[in-house]
Design a protein around this motif. Structure first.
Motif, PDB file in Angstrom:
ATOM      1  N   GLN A   1      -8.066  10.230 -10.813  1.00 17.59           N
ATOM      2  CA  GLN A   1      -7.261  10.502 -12.000  1.00 17.59           C
ATOM      3  C   GLN A   1      -8.006  11.379 -13.002  1.00 17.59           C
TER       4      GLN A   1
ATOM      5  N   ILE B   1      -8.844   5.022  -7.803  1.00 13.56           N
ATOM      6  CA  ILE B   1      -7.797   5.341  -8.781  1.00 13.56           C
ATOM      7  C   ILE B   1      -8.371   6.132  -9.949  1.00 13.56           C
TER       8      ILE B   1
ATOM      9  N   ASP C   1       0.843  -1.204   0.000  1.00 16.43           N
ATOM     10  CA  ASP C   1       0.000   0.000   0.000  1.00 16.43           C
ATOM     11  C   ASP C   1       0.880   1.256   0.000  1.00 16.43           C
ATOM     12  N   PRO C   2       0.661   2.172  -0.958  1.00 19.14           N
ATOM     13  CA  PRO C   2       1.546   3.344  -1.078  1.00 19.14           C
ATOM     14  C   PRO C   2       1.294   4.448  -0.067  1.00 19.14           C
ATOM     15  N   THR C   3       0.223   4.388   0.726  1.00 20.84           N
ATOM     16  CA  THR C   3      -0.012   5.435   1.723  1.00 20.84           C
ATOM     17  C   THR C   3       1.098   5.430   2.756  1.00 20.84           C
ATOM     18  N   ARG C   4       1.417   6.605   3.260  1.00 17.64           N
ATOM     19  CA  ARG C   4       2.518   6.744   4.204  1.00 17.64           C
ATOM     20  C   ARG C   4       2.023   7.393   5.494  1.00 17.64           C
TER      21      ARG C   4
ATOM     22  N   HIS D   1      -1.918   8.542  -8.104  1.00 16.04           N
ATOM     23  CA  HIS D   1      -0.514   8.642  -8.510  1.00 16.04           C
ATOM     24  C   HIS D   1       0.216   7.296  -8.458  1.00 16.04           C
ATOM     25  N   ASN D   2      -0.389   6.318  -7.817  1.00 16.61           N
ATOM     26  CA  ASN D   2       0.273   5.013  -7.652  1.00 16.61           C
ATOM     27  C   ASN D   2      -0.692   3.873  -7.996  1.00 16.61           C
TER      28      ASN D   2
ATOM     29  N   VAL E   1      -3.027   9.977  -3.587  1.00 15.79           N
ATOM     30  CA  VAL E   1      -1.997   8.946  -3.495  1.00 15.79           C
ATOM     31  C   VAL E   1      -2.355   7.719  -4.332  1.00 15.79           C
ATOM     32  N   TYR E   2      -3.636   7.352  -4.381  1.00 19.04           N
ATOM     33  CA  TYR E   2      -4.031   6.198  -5.186  1.00 19.04           C
ATOM     34  C   TYR E   2      -3.952   6.530  -6.677  1.00 19.04           C
TER      35      TYR E   2
ATOM     36  N   PRO F   1       0.829  -0.142  -7.552  1.00 20.85           N
ATOM     37  CA  PRO F   1       0.881  -0.720  -6.204  1.00 20.85           C
ATOM     38  C   PRO F   1      -0.478  -0.784  -5.521  1.00 20.85           C
ATOM     39  N   VAL F   2      -1.357   0.178  -5.817  1.00 20.20           N
ATOM     40  CA  VAL F   2      -2.701   0.140  -5.228  1.00 20.20           C
ATOM     41  C   VAL F   2      -3.453  -1.081  -5.727  1.00 20.20           C
TER      42      VAL F   2
END
Length: 238
Positions: A112, A108, A31-34, A45-46, A42-43, A49-50
């Motif tokens: 987008q 996503i 999961d790309p969240t930090r 842009h990624n 974030v979803y 991985p999402v």
């Protein structure tokens, strides 16, 4: 193994108990969240991985289903009623929860293609009462409560120590806190604990003799297709 019903079902149930928390752990890791970063894009842009994370989480809940059925199958005498009720709650909850992972793919695409405020409004409007009451709440409550109660029934039947339900409960709570606060240590620590406790039980199923897996409720195994010690209609035993 595929031609032996007892061996296949036993190994499949045991392997599922190992693979389910492993998928949960990997899904959280991808999961790309930090931590501490509230980025609605974030979803968007990624997407890769999402998508991988959502898929792993989906299969985590799906793979727990045969494992739960296997645990319920092994509860005999003590804890049978609890195991049956908890098993139904867990299976229905896991099936519902797995379906919720598809929302990540809508996240996503929406973020987008639309401004943030419009995308957020659409996601909020999609949370209809029926979805919350019939999908989300049963999925979350059923999954977590069901898994803990199945573990309690399994321990009560003498199949595992009380460390099993305690570990399941602790792992779920730690994971929920970590996921809710985007705390990476807790978000991964909970699945690690679940992998440990379910993994121990899963491996024990894989290594279990077929006779123990297929034993009938009174403890006597099937011998040449007959149950030892079971009275026949004529008053004898089979």
């Amino acid at each position: 193994m595929f031609s032996n019903a007892n061996s296949f079902r036993r190994v499949a149930a045991g392997a599922s108990l190992v693979l389910a928390p492993l998928c949960l752990l990997l899904g959280m890791a991808v999961d790309p969240t930090r931590p501490g970063v509230d980025d609605p894009l974030v979803y968007a842009h990624n997407p890769a991985p999402v998508g991988v994370s959502a898929t792993l989480l989906h299969y985590a809940w799906v793979l727990w289903v045969p494992g739960v059925i296997g645990l319920v199958h092994l509860v005999r005498r003590k804890g049978v009623v609890l195991a049956h009720i908890a098993g139904v709650v867990a299976v229905l909850g896991l099936i519902n929860f797995s379906s919720l992972m598809i929302s990540d793919f809508f996240d996503i695409v929406l973020f987008q293609n639309l401004p943030v405020d419009q995308a957020e409004k659409l996601m909020q409007d999609a949370a209809q009462p029926a979805m919350i009451a019939a999908w989300q709440l049963p999925g979350m409550i059923g999954s977590f409560l069901g898994l803990v109660l199945v573990a309690v029934a399994y321990a009560r039947a003498g199949r595992a120590g009380w460390w099993f339900p305690a570990g399941v409960l602790a792992g779920i709570v730690i994971w929920l806190i970590g996921a809710g606060s985007w705390n990476l240590i807790l978000g991964l620590g909970g699945p690690v604990l679940l992998l440990l406790v379910f993994g121990i039980v899963g491996v024990s199923l894989i290594r279990m003799p077929d006779a123990e897996w297929s034993a009938v409720q009174d403890g006597s195994p099937l011998v040449d297709g007959k149950r030892s010690g079971v009275a026949s209609p004529a008053g004898g035993s089979l």
